[in-house]
Scaffold this active site. Structure first.
Site, short mmCIF file in Angstrom:
data_model
loop_
_atom_site.label_atom_id
_atom_site.label_comp_id
_atom_site.label_asym_id
_atom_site.label_seq_id
_atom_site.Cartn_x
_atom_site.Cartn_y
_atom_site.Cartn_z
CD GLU A 43 10.27 -21.30 50.28
OE1 GLU A 43 9.68 -20.48 51.17
OE2 GLU A 43 11.00 -20.87 49.63
CE1 TYR A 126 6.52 -17.72 50.70
CE2 TYR A 126 7.03 -19.48 52.13
CZ TYR A 126 7.33 -18.23 51.36
OH TYR A 126 8.57 -18.36 50.76
CG ASP A 144 7.23 -13.60 52.10
OD1 ASP A 144 7.02 -12.71 51.51
OD2 ASP A 144 8.56 -13.36 52.50
#
Length: 297
Positions: A43, A126, A144
């Site tokens: 991520e 996020y 996102d």
DNA sequence: GACACGTGGCA
DNA sequence: TTGCCAAGTGT
């Protein structure tokens, strides 16, 4: 505040989930044995960097630092070096700091609560939701740019989402979330994948879309984008470009670098010094004596 | 809320 | 060729 009538998001659940089951890419951080740390590393790397460029760096990174404690024990400069050319190297510094926080405050294990994740350096709304959902199977709105675009088209009926994320995006994503926790987690990754593979920014592949028959934008005749102009991000000649060049020299050198080597990166003294000062202020570069510099130890 | 922050691929 | 775009965050 009243919500305008929208297509029923629950009608999209089955087709999107079925599509994902048959079309999801095989990605290493989605493998069953990946684990929360692998998800977290992916991520961070995927923040503004395309999947294809992340893949090799991700593999190298996890082989070298398979657990948070492994990275936490390293010098931050090693994280910056291993970040290579993924871009936005502050993410490497923050991932390193996050690993140290995980060791110091969470016993070396990636925390599973959205709140604890959000408190980690480099983890925003996020990323906290993404880790909690992808790694721990929790029910969160994972919003996102892909999800914002899918919802803008399918539910709102516009060609593109707003330029920056809004509270309305978040509310819409929350309202569209399946009730069941495991289903919500699959929905989160499935809507992202749909945005990445089919409902793309420039040339959406509507013919391949599992929800084209229910897409508000398609049903409206696929009207073109009519919002404010999107700010093109210039790069040539910016401080960012200079920072990139300076850091590239320091990454390549496994030791202190003398000032003249950095001076050769960029002709404009004023801009170059400003960029170097900025890198030092950001903790990406460490000044030493005798006008030498290195990645932070 | 606007802006800074890297890098490279693609239409 | 050049602008757009890519799983955002921090200030």
């Amino acid at each position: 505040m009243s919500d305008s009538p929208l297509p029923l998001a629950s009608a999209l659940h089955a087709p999107v989930l079925d599509w994902y089951a048959g079309n999801a890419r095989t990605l290493p951080w989605r493998e069953p044995d990946a684990g929360p740390w692998a998800v977290m590393v992916s991520e961070f790397m995927l923040q503004q960097t395309p999947v294809n460029r992340v893949l090799p760096a991700y593999a190298t990174w996890l082989r070298r630092w398979p657990k948070p404690v492994d990275l936490a024990a390293e010098a931050p400069g090693e994280a910056v070096r291993a970040w290579d050319r993924l871009g936005y190297p502050r993410r490497a510094l923050r991932l390193h700091a996050a690993a140290q926080a995980i060791v110091a405050e969470h016993g070396g294990k990636v925390p599973d609560s959205h709140e604890a994740l959000l408190a980690l350096p480099g983890v925003g709304t996020y990323t906290a939701a993404a880790i909690a959902s992808f790694a721990f199977g929790q029910r969160h709105a994972v919003v996102d740019t892909n999800v914002r675009r899918v919802f803008a088209r399918a539910l709102t009926g516009t060609a593109q989402p707003t330029i920056s994320p809004t509270a309305a995006d978040q509310r819409l994503a929350v309202s569209a979330l399946p009730e069941d926790e495991a289903t919500a987690a699959r929905w989160a990754v499935a809507t992202m994948e749909l945005g990445a593979l089919v409902c793309t920014a420039r040339t959406p592949r509507c013919a391949d879309c599992p929800i084209r028959a229910r897409c508000a934008w398609v049903l409206a005749g696929s009207p073109p984008y009519d919002g404010p102009p999107r700010r093109g991000q210039t790069y040539e000649g910016t401080d960012r470009q200079v920072r990139g060049r300076l850091l590239a020299v320091l990454r390549a050198a496994h030791g202190p670098v003398a000032k003249p080597s950095l001076d050769a990166c960029w002709p404009d003294d004023v801009q170059r010094e400003r960029a170097l000062d900025g890198l030092v202020a950001d903790g990406l570069v460490e000044p030493l004596d005798n006008h030498r510099f290195r990645l932070p130890a």
